[in-house]
Design a protein around this motif. Structure first.
Motif, PDB file in Angstrom:
ATOM      1  N   MET A 117       0.828  -1.210   0.000  1.00  0.00           N
ATOM      2  CA  MET A 117       0.000   0.000   0.000  1.00  0.00           C
ATOM      3  C   MET A 117       0.864   1.263   0.000  1.00  0.00           C
ATOM      4  SD  MET A 117      -3.440  -0.531   2.318  1.00  0.00           S
ATOM      5  CE  MET A 117      -2.653  -1.090   3.831  1.00  0.00           C
ATOM      6  N   ILE A 118       1.904   1.254   0.827  1.00  0.00           N
ATOM      7  CA  ILE A 118       2.759   2.440   0.935  1.00  0.00           C
ATOM      8  C   ILE A 118       3.489   2.719  -0.384  1.00  0.00           C
ATOM      9  CG2 ILE A 118       4.849   3.339   2.047  1.00  0.00           C
ATOM     10  CD1 ILE A 118       3.792   1.989   4.645  1.00  0.00           C
ATOM     11  N   VAL A 119       4.037   1.681  -0.990  1.00  0.00           N
ATOM     12  CA  VAL A 119       4.740   1.862  -2.269  1.00  0.00           C
ATOM     13  C   VAL A 119       3.775   2.346  -3.349  1.00  0.00           C
ATOM     14  CG1 VAL A 119       5.944   0.662  -4.138  1.00  0.00           C
ATOM     15  CG2 VAL A 119       6.612   0.255  -1.765  1.00  0.00           C
ATOM     16  N   ASP A 140       5.303  -9.348  13.281  1.00  0.00           N
ATOM     17  CA  ASP A 140       6.570  -9.524  12.539  1.00  0.00           C
ATOM     18  C   ASP A 140       7.475  -8.298  12.570  1.00  0.00           C
ATOM     19  OD1 ASP A 140       5.259  -7.777  10.818  1.00  0.00           O
ATOM     20  OD2 ASP A 140       5.740  -8.919   8.993  1.00  0.00           O
ATOM     21  N   CYS A 141       7.139  -7.322  13.429  1.00  0.00           N
ATOM     22  CA  CYS A 141       7.976  -6.113  13.600  1.00  0.00           C
ATOM     23  C   CYS A 141       8.095  -5.298  12.312  1.00  0.00           C
ATOM     24  CB  CYS A 141       9.380  -6.475  14.092  1.00  0.00           C
ATOM     25  SG  CYS A 141       9.431  -7.531  15.521  1.00  0.00           S
ATOM     26  N   GLY A 142       7.179  -5.503  11.385  1.00  0.00           N
ATOM     27  CA  GLY A 142       7.244  -4.759  10.139  1.00  0.00           C
ATOM     28  C   GLY A 142       8.235  -5.305   9.135  1.00  0.00           C
ATOM     29  N   ILE A 143       8.807  -6.472   9.408  1.00  0.00           N
ATOM     30  CA  ILE A 143       9.799  -7.057   8.491  1.00  0.00           C
ATOM     31  C   ILE A 143       9.153  -7.335   7.131  1.00  0.00           C
ATOM     32  CG2 ILE A 143      11.251  -9.075   8.055  1.00  0.00           C
ATOM     33  CD1 ILE A 143      11.696  -9.213  11.135  1.00  0.00           C
ATOM     34  N   GLY A 144       7.933  -7.859   7.145  1.00  0.00           N
ATOM     35  CA  GLY A 144       7.236  -8.128   5.884  1.00  0.00           C
ATOM     36  C   GLY A 144       7.027  -6.855   5.086  1.00  0.00           C
ATOM     37  N   MET A 145       6.617  -5.794   5.768  1.00  0.00           N
ATOM     38  CA  MET A 145       6.417  -4.509   5.104  1.00  0.00           C
ATOM     39  C   MET A 145       7.691  -4.035   4.413  1.00  0.00           C
ATOM     40  SD  MET A 145       5.442  -0.820   6.837  1.00  0.00           S
ATOM     41  CE  MET A 145       7.001  -0.695   7.753  1.00  0.00           C
ATOM     42  N   LEU A 146       8.803  -4.104   5.130  1.00  0.00           N
ATOM     43  CA  LEU A 146      10.086  -3.647   4.586  1.00  0.00           C
ATOM     44  C   LEU A 146      10.521  -4.502   3.399  1.00  0.00           C
ATOM     45  CD1 LEU A 146      11.820  -2.977   8.007  1.00  0.00           C
ATOM     46  CD2 LEU A 146      11.232  -1.230   6.317  1.00  0.00           C
ATOM     47  N   LYS A 147      10.297  -5.806   3.484  1.00  0.00           N
ATOM     48  CA  LYS A 147      10.658  -6.695   2.369  1.00  0.00           C
ATOM     49  C   LYS A 147       9.828  -6.371   1.127  1.00  0.00           C
ATOM     50  CE  LYS A 147      12.440 -10.754   4.820  1.00  0.00           C
ATOM     51  NZ  LYS A 147      12.176 -12.174   5.169  1.00  0.00           N
ATOM     52  N   ALA A 148       8.538  -6.083   1.332  1.00  0.00           N
ATOM     53  CA  ALA A 148       7.668  -5.767   0.199  1.00  0.00           C
ATOM     54  C   ALA A 148       8.103  -4.488  -0.502  1.00  0.00           C
ATOM     55  CB  ALA A 148       6.222  -5.632   0.674  1.00  0.00           C
ATOM     56  N   ASP A 151      14.107  -2.037  -2.279  1.00  0.00           N
ATOM     57  CA  ASP A 151      15.000  -0.887  -2.062  1.00  0.00           C
ATOM     58  C   ASP A 151      14.259   0.435  -1.995  1.00  0.00           C
ATOM     59  OD1 ASP A 151      17.346  -2.265  -1.788  1.00  0.00           O
ATOM     60  OD2 ASP A 151      17.851  -2.213  -3.910  1.00  0.00           O
ATOM     61  N   ASP A 152      12.959   0.417  -2.321  1.00  0.00           N
ATOM     62  CA  ASP A 152      12.178   1.656  -2.271  1.00  0.00           C
ATOM     63  C   ASP A 152      12.141   2.253  -0.862  1.00  0.00           C
ATOM     64  OD1 ASP A 152      11.539   1.863  -4.939  1.00  0.00           O
ATOM     65  OD2 ASP A 152       9.615   0.842  -4.762  1.00  0.00           O
ATOM     66  N   TRP A 153      12.285   1.417   0.174  1.00  0.00           N
ATOM     67  CA  TRP A 153      12.177   1.943   1.533  1.00  0.00           C
ATOM     68  C   TRP A 153      13.230   3.018   1.791  1.00  0.00           C
ATOM     69  CZ3 TRP A 153      15.792   2.116   5.377  1.00  0.00           C
ATOM     70  CH2 TRP A 153      16.872   1.228   5.335  1.00  0.00           C
ATOM     71  N   LYS A 154      14.394   2.888   1.160  1.00  0.00           N
ATOM     72  CA  LYS A 154      15.462   3.875   1.382  1.00  0.00           C
ATOM     73  C   LYS A 154      15.082   5.235   0.803  1.00  0.00           C
ATOM     74  CE  LYS A 154      18.960   0.244   1.236  1.00  0.00           C
ATOM     75  NZ  LYS A 154      20.038  -0.386   0.448  1.00  0.00           N
ATOM     76  N   THR A 155      14.480   5.226  -0.388  1.00  0.00           N
ATOM     77  CA  THR A 155      14.030   6.477  -1.009  1.00  0.00           C
ATOM     78  C   THR A 155      12.863   7.064  -0.231  1.00  0.00           C
ATOM     79  OG1 THR A 155      14.585   5.452  -3.122  1.00  0.00           O
ATOM     80  CG2 THR A 155      13.396   7.531  -3.202  1.00  0.00           C
ATOM     81  N   LEU A 232       8.960   3.752  13.376  1.00  0.00           N
ATOM     82  CA  LEU A 232       9.785   4.638  14.206  1.00  0.00           C
ATOM     83  C   LEU A 232      11.267   4.507  13.875  1.00  0.00           C
ATOM     84  CD1 LEU A 232       7.956   3.950  17.590  1.00  0.00           C
ATOM     85  CD2 LEU A 232       7.962   6.142  16.392  1.00  0.00           C
ATOM     86  N   GLN A 233      11.734   3.284  13.694  1.00  0.00           N
ATOM     87  CA  GLN A 233      13.156   3.014  13.490  1.00  0.00           C
ATOM     88  C   GLN A 233      13.598   3.310  12.057  1.00  0.00           C
ATOM     89  OE1 GLN A 233      15.344   1.793  15.922  1.00  0.00           O
ATOM     90  NE2 GLN A 233      17.079   1.839  14.523  1.00  0.00           N
ATOM     91  N   TYR A 234      12.796   2.870  11.096  1.00  0.00           N
ATOM     92  CA  TYR A 234      13.219   2.943   9.691  1.00  0.00           C
ATOM     93  C   TYR A 234      12.749   4.212   8.972  1.00  0.00           C
ATOM     94  CZ  TYR A 234      15.188  -1.733   9.718  1.00  0.00           C
ATOM     95  OH  TYR A 234      15.992  -2.820   9.974  1.00  0.00           O
ATOM     96  N   PHE A 235      11.689   4.844   9.486  1.00  0.00           N
ATOM     97  CA  PHE A 235      11.139   6.010   8.783  1.00  0.00           C
ATOM     98  C   PHE A 235      11.009   7.249   9.671  1.00  0.00           C
ATOM     99  CE2 PHE A 235       9.457   2.218   6.609  1.00  0.00           C
ATOM    100  CZ  PHE A 235       9.998   2.436   5.349  1.00  0.00           C
ATOM    101  N   ASN A 236      11.595   7.200  10.859  1.00  0.00           N
ATOM    102  CA  ASN A 236      11.561   8.348  11.774  1.00  0.00           C
ATOM    103  C   ASN A 236      10.136   8.881  11.976  1.00  0.00           C
ATOM    104  OD1 ASN A 236      14.415   8.596  12.320  1.00  0.00           O
ATOM    105  ND2 ASN A 236      14.631   9.256  10.191  1.00  0.00           N
ATOM    106  N   ALA A 237       9.190   7.964  12.091  1.00  0.00           N
ATOM    107  CA  ALA A 237       7.789   8.354  12.255  1.00  0.00           C
ATOM    108  C   ALA A 237       7.559   9.032  13.601  1.00  0.00           C
ATOM    109  CB  ALA A 237       6.897   7.114  12.146  1.00  0.00           C
ATOM    110  N   LYS A 238       6.514   9.843  13.658  1.00  0.00           N
ATOM    111  CA  LYS A 238       6.054  10.453  14.902  1.00  0.00           C
ATOM    112  C   LYS A 238       4.752   9.762  15.297  1.00  0.00           C
ATOM    113  CE  LYS A 238       9.256  13.598  14.432  1.00  0.00           C
ATOM    114  NZ  LYS A 238      10.560  13.288  15.029  1.00  0.00           N
ATOM    115  N   ALA A 239       4.631   9.389  16.562  1.00  0.00           N
ATOM    116  CA  ALA A 239       3.421   8.709  17.046  1.00  0.00           C
ATOM    117  C   ALA A 239       2.490   9.713  17.713  1.00  0.00           C
ATOM    118  CB  ALA A 239       3.792   7.596  18.015  1.00  0.00           C
TER     119      ALA A 239
END
Length: 345
Positions: A117-119, A140-148, A151-155, A232-239
């Motif tokens: 969805m995010i991509v 799964d701590c968001g591991i599935g999300m990051l895998k999906a 490399d787009d997660w870095k951008t 929080l860790q990978y995208f510096n999100a604010k809660a």
């Protein structure tokens, strides 16, 4: 319909989960009252109905895509777009309600569909995300999300900002963490809980080495089976508390300024309601208006009155079985009767 004696009524109830949506609850209450002006506001704290509530408030468009559910089965999912902001309800793909009870297994469940969805939204030009973290089947701590995301997660990390709509303040690991507190509700036994907690701890250690900082103890890291941590860790999100975020977006304070009655409610109200759930958030915004709490069931009624609700109305009769009370038509009739009875007093 009862003549209420009020000039302006604002109705802002949460959904009665498994029974009526926020809009259906609001409309039923509105139909039982009469006033020159009645405003109904769809509500959500970031869980079920979050997408509908935010889209109603922000007047956005709905986007439908094919994505994967928590067991990697194809499903139809929706998210919203308002200008350059996407409204993501993670339960659209990673939701517990999408998985049959006998199939629920947080050792296997994945947040892959959330990444899809995010991509998809990012490729439509979105640079800001509001993410509702309620109702997940995953741990799964968001591991599935990051895998999906590949490399787009870095951008996306560089170009986008994220706000998490969630009332959960739990850390990722430990006895108050995602696995111990939430995984049993998703089908985990005691052995699975320990394995999930160890997996989360390992992922946090590896991630901390990569980034040079560790958000696993941050409030909300344990939300949605650790999806909160990934954001929080990978995208510096604010809660942010989900209900508070929505009230801000709709300009709630201005809407109730000249109202003389505010009505809120939820499926069941008890002492936990006063620990930051939607009715409590609404109560905090009310100044000189009367405020009613109209909920399917009510425990600790006196605590609700002591907290500041002027009237506390239980919709379901004490002697009615729950399975009967959860039927939508029955719930509507109960609601109308309860409000009419209250108005006669």
């Amino acid at each position: 319909m009862m003549k209420s004696g009020y000039r302006k009524i604002v109705i802002a109830c949460d959904s009665y989960k498994g029974c009526l949506t926020s809009r259906e609850v609001n409309d039923t209450i509105a139909g039982a009252l009469s006033a020159p002006e009645i405003i109904t506001l769809e509500m959500s704290d970031g869980g079920e109905g979050m997408l509908d509530a935010f889209l109603s408030a922000m007047k956005g468009e709905r986007v439908r895509i094919h994505a994967h559910d928590a067991l990697m089965r194809w499903t139809e999912a929706e998210y919203g777009i308002v200008d350059n902001t996407a409204i993501i309800e993670i339960a659209q793909t990673a939701g517990l309600a999408l998985i049959e009870p006998e199939q629920r297994n947080p050792m296997k469940a994945t947040s892959w569909g959330v990444g899809e969805m995010i991509v998809n939204a990012y490729r439509r030009g979105v640079t800001h995300f509001i993410v509702g973290l309620g109702g997940s089947a995953t741990s799964d701590c968001g591991i599935g999300m990051l895998k999906a995301m590949g490399d787009d997660w870095k951008t996306i990390r560089r170009e986008c900002s994220f706000v998490l709509a969630s009332d959960v303040t739990n850390p990722l690991c430990g006895e108050n963490g995602a696995a111990h507190v939430f995984a049993p509700q998703k089908g985990a036994d005691s052995k699975m809980v320990e394995m999930l907690d160890a997996r989360a701890r390992k992922f946090a250690e590896v991630s901390a080495k990569h980034f040079g900082y560790d958000r696993s103890e941050a409030p909300g890291a344990g939300a949605a089976g650790g999806l909160g941590y990934a954001f929080l860790q990978y995208f510096n999100a604010k809660a942010r508390p989900g209900a508070e975020l929505l009230l801000e977006k709709i300009g709630f304070d201005a809407l109730i300024q000249n109202a003389d009655l505010v009505i809120t409610g939820e499926g069941h109200s008890d002492r936990q309601t006063l620990m930051g759930k939607l009715p409590q958030r609404i109560l905090e915004h009310v100044t000189n208006q009367k405020i009613w709490l109209v909920s399917g069931g009510v425990s600790d009624r006196q605590a609700m009155l002591d907290a500041g609700f002027d009237r506390v109305i239980q919709v379901t009769p004490d002697n009615m079985p729950l399975d009967m009370a959860l039927k939508p038509d029955v719930a509507r009739n109960n609601m109308i009767k309860a409000i009419i009875m209250e108005e006669k007093q």
